[in-house]
Design a protein around this motif. Structure first.
Motif, PDB file in Angstrom:
ATOM      1  N   UNK A 266       0.830  -1.212   0.000  1.00 35.01           N
ATOM      2  CA  UNK A 266       0.000   0.000   0.000  1.00 35.01           C
ATOM      3  C   UNK A 266       0.856   1.250   0.000  1.00 35.01           C
ATOM      4  N   UNK A 267       1.915   1.254   0.805  1.00 38.69           N
ATOM      5  CA  UNK A 267       2.793   2.416   0.847  1.00 38.69           C
ATOM      6  C   UNK A 267       3.549   2.603  -0.461  1.00 38.69           C
ATOM      7  N   UNK A 268       3.769   1.513  -1.208  1.00 38.95           N
ATOM      8  CA  UNK A 268       4.511   1.590  -2.464  1.00 38.95           C
ATOM      9  C   UNK A 268       3.630   1.920  -3.661  1.00 38.95           C
ATOM     10  N   UNK A 269       2.357   2.210  -3.434  1.00 39.41           N
ATOM     11  CA  UNK A 269       1.477   2.579  -4.535  1.00 39.41           C
ATOM     12  C   UNK A 269       0.157   1.845  -4.560  1.00 39.41           C
ATOM     13  N   UNK A 270       0.015   0.830  -3.725  1.00 39.56           N
ATOM     14  CA  UNK A 270      -1.259   0.130  -3.641  1.00 39.56           C
ATOM     15  C   UNK A 270      -1.569  -0.788  -4.794  1.00 39.56           C
ATOM     16  N   UNK A 272      -1.065  -4.423  -6.499  1.00 42.94           N
ATOM     17  CA  UNK A 272      -0.615  -5.801  -6.284  1.00 42.94           C
ATOM     18  C   UNK A 272      -0.328  -6.403  -7.665  1.00 42.94           C
ATOM     19  N   UNK A 273       0.920  -6.344  -8.066  1.00 39.54           N
ATOM     20  CA  UNK A 273       1.328  -6.839  -9.372  1.00 39.54           C
ATOM     21  C   UNK A 273       1.745  -8.300  -9.265  1.00 39.54           C
ATOM     22  N   UNK A 274       2.151  -8.852 -10.399  1.00 39.39           N
ATOM     23  CA  UNK A 274       2.637 -10.228 -10.396  1.00 39.39           C
ATOM     24  C   UNK A 274       3.894 -10.350  -9.545  1.00 39.39           C
ATOM     25  N   UNK A 275       4.762  -9.341  -9.587  1.00 38.17           N
ATOM     26  CA  UNK A 275       5.946  -9.351  -8.725  1.00 38.17           C
ATOM     27  C   UNK A 275       5.584  -9.364  -7.258  1.00 38.17           C
ATOM     28  N   UNK A 276       4.517  -8.624  -6.877  1.00 37.64           N
ATOM     29  CA  UNK A 276       4.066  -8.629  -5.487  1.00 37.64           C
ATOM     30  C   UNK A 276       3.585 -10.005  -5.065  1.00 37.64           C
ATOM     31  N   UNK A 340      14.391  -2.943  -3.192  1.00 34.14           N
ATOM     32  CA  UNK A 340      13.192  -2.222  -2.775  1.00 34.14           C
ATOM     33  C   UNK A 340      13.358  -0.717  -2.925  1.00 34.14           C
ATOM     34  N   UNK A 341      14.558  -0.196  -2.623  1.00 32.44           N
ATOM     35  CA  UNK A 341      14.791   1.248  -2.728  1.00 32.44           C
ATOM     36  C   UNK A 341      14.766   1.713  -4.181  1.00 32.44           C
ATOM     37  N   UNK A 342      15.116   0.847  -5.118  1.00 34.35           N
ATOM     38  CA  UNK A 342      15.120   1.208  -6.539  1.00 34.35           C
ATOM     39  C   UNK A 342      13.979   0.512  -7.276  1.00 34.35           C
ATOM     40  N   UNK A 343      12.814   0.392  -6.615  1.00 36.25           N
ATOM     41  CA  UNK A 343      11.705  -0.357  -7.195  1.00 36.25           C
ATOM     42  C   UNK A 343      11.186   0.270  -8.481  1.00 36.25           C
ATOM     43  N   UNK A 346      14.325   1.314 -14.116  1.00 40.96           N
ATOM     44  CA  UNK A 346      14.170   0.462 -15.290  1.00 40.96           C
ATOM     45  C   UNK A 346      14.770  -0.911 -15.027  1.00 40.96           C
ATOM     46  N   UNK A 347      14.043  -1.947 -15.401  1.00 39.86           N
ATOM     47  CA  UNK A 347      14.500  -3.312 -15.193  1.00 39.86           C
ATOM     48  C   UNK A 347      14.081  -3.911 -13.873  1.00 39.86           C
ATOM     49  N   UNK A 348      13.441  -3.110 -12.984  1.00 40.06           N
ATOM     50  CA  UNK A 348      13.008  -3.617 -11.670  1.00 40.06           C
ATOM     51  C   UNK A 348      11.497  -3.782 -11.614  1.00 40.06           C
ATOM     52  N   UNK A 349      10.840  -3.964 -12.746  1.00 48.23           N
ATOM     53  CA  UNK A 349       9.389  -4.035 -12.768  1.00 48.23           C
ATOM     54  C   UNK A 349       8.854  -5.213 -11.972  1.00 48.23           C
ATOM     55  N   UNK A 350       9.606  -6.292 -11.877  1.00 43.82           N
ATOM     56  CA  UNK A 350       9.176  -7.473 -11.130  1.00 43.82           C
ATOM     57  C   UNK A 350       9.907  -7.564  -9.793  1.00 43.82           C
ATOM     58  N   UNK A 351      11.218  -7.338  -9.800  1.00 39.55           N
ATOM     59  CA  UNK A 351      12.007  -7.486  -8.580  1.00 39.55           C
ATOM     60  C   UNK A 351      11.665  -6.423  -7.540  1.00 39.55           C
ATOM     61  N   UNK A 352      11.366  -5.196  -7.983  1.00 39.05           N
ATOM     62  CA  UNK A 352      11.080  -4.116  -7.032  1.00 39.05           C
ATOM     63  C   UNK A 352       9.876  -4.397  -6.163  1.00 39.05           C
TER      64      UNK A 352
END
Length: 407
Positions: A266-270, A272-276, A340-343, A346-352
């Motif tokens: 929620x704090x990161x934008x709310x 819930x993506x596939x990475x989440x 997490x800090x660089x969520x 570019x390139x962190x669409x899943x890992x972030x």
């Protein structure tokens, strides 16, 4: 600069986003609505209507249609009255124009393993301006030579330079990206609005593609396999603990982790993506291991060391497991902190998003595991053997009746 240039549609994408988009739907956008049919005018008009609706939907950016811009051409409209005046046939005039402008194949010659066409063309007309074409000389039935402009009107126009096809049908698409909201929710709202406000002409149908459609399929597959794994884990925990209460205590750690992961998402934008979701699955594995470490140590104290299961034993076991559980969470958290800090990079669409969910869940599950789980285990846990079995373990001969024989 690009927006001010007529005929140019531009988009800004990361390399990974561009590759994923083209792989998913062939379009480099998160949302792609394909319009299929046989009539180009109908499908392009439908695509424009859909693009207008997408532009009004909250969160839509970079709204475009994939129709190729028109190529400059000019039309030749024959005048029947003038043709009759000079004794000309329309087909003969068009053949002459085609031969002059595009050339006419008159022979074919062999060139090694290939063949080359011999084309006769009027070089001064081929590829030239409309004025030169209008001055093309034609011969009438009476032998009079007149320019093409005397029997036809020429005017500039535009025509399609590219016609896209998919599965044997003509296709165009309305595409957009989504900013500030969940892609799935955006697609659901856009789908409902399009179904209500865009009547589809006969022979035209839509296909919804892009990131949201693929994410739904991947989410369903992930949840299905996670459910199968969960059933296997329940079976293994039952074999290991041989007690329903202890298995339930292990599973209580899941809401401990879920609460922190949901707050972090929620704090990161709310969103819930596939990475989440991958992060939640990973998080449940880490936190379940921590609870198993705690409960198995309680069982070790009672079963092996002969301690009585009471408050002192629970406090001792929690203290002895404090450092291992804390270090497990700390090392994992420090490893995921840069992601997490660089969520948003570019390139962190899943890992972030995955790292963000795991970090939040580790904070809540580690704290609750060390503070709440020992109290619940003291009340509901079942560890070691029964008291009679515990006595028999420490003194195997305690219940042996004397027989009078010399030891």
């Amino acid at each position: 600069i690009l927006d001010a240039t007529p005929g140019i549609q531009s988009d800004v994408l990361t390399f990974l986003g561009d590759r994923i988009g083209e792989t998913i739907s062939g379009d480099t956008a998160q949302v792609s609505i394909g319009v299929h049919g046989a009539d180009l005018d109908r499908i392009e008009a439908t695509a424009n209507s859909i693009a207008e609706i997408l532009g009004r939907t909250p969160g839509a950016v970079d709204v475009q249609t994939s129709a190729a811009p028109g190529a400059p051409t000019y039309d030749i409209d024959l005048l029947p009255g003038r043709l009759a005046l000079f004794g000309m046939q329309p087909a003969a005039v068009l053949d002459a124009v085609q031969a002059a402008v595009q050339g006419e194949v008159v022979a074919r010659i062999a060139d090694g393993d290939s063949y080359r066409d011999v084309v006769v063309a009027y070089g001064a007309v081929r590829g030239s301006s409309p004025e030169i074409v209008a001055d093309l000389k034609l011969r009438g039935s009476s032998g009079a030579i007149v320019p093409l402009s005397a029997v036809a009107d020429l005017h500039p126009s535009a025509d399609r330079s590219v016609v896209f096809h998919e599965a044997g049908e003509r296709r165009t698409a309305a595409t957009c990206n989504v900013d500030g909201r969940d892609v799935g929710a955006f697609v659901a709202e856009a789908r409902a609005t399009i179904g209500r406000d865009v009547p589809l002409p006969e022979g035209v149908h839509l296909t919804f593609g892009g990131e949201a459609e693929v994410a739904d399929a991947a989410r369903t597959e992930l949840l299905f396999h996670s459910a199968l794994a969960f059933l296997g884990i329940l079976a293994l925990l039952g074999i290991a603990f041989r007690n329903v209460n202890n298995v339930g205590l292990v599973l209580l750690n899941l809401p401990f982790a879920l609460s922190g992961g949901v707050v972090a998402a929620s704090l990161a934008g709310g969103v819930v993506s596939l990475g989440s979701l991958v992060g939640f699955v990973t998080l449940f594995g880490i936190t379940t291991r921590n609870s198993i470490m705690m409960l198995s140590h309680f069982d070790h104290l009672v079963r092996v060391e002969g301690a009585t299961w009471n408050f002192d034993t629970a406090l001792r076991g929690a203290g002895e497991r404090f450092v291992p559980i804390l270090m497990t969470g700390l090392v994992t958290g420090l490893g995921l902190l840069p992601l997490a800090l660089a969520a948003g990079a570019a390139g962190r669409e899943i890992e972030g998003p995955m790292a963000t969910v795991i970090l939040g869940g580790l904070l809540s599950s580690t704290a609750l595991n060390l503070l709440v789980l020992p109290s619940l285990a003291l009340r509901f846990g079942r560890f070691g053997f029964a008291q009679e079995d515990a006595t028999r373990l420490t003194n195997p001969y305690a219940h042996v009746e004397p027989t009078g024989a010399r030891p």
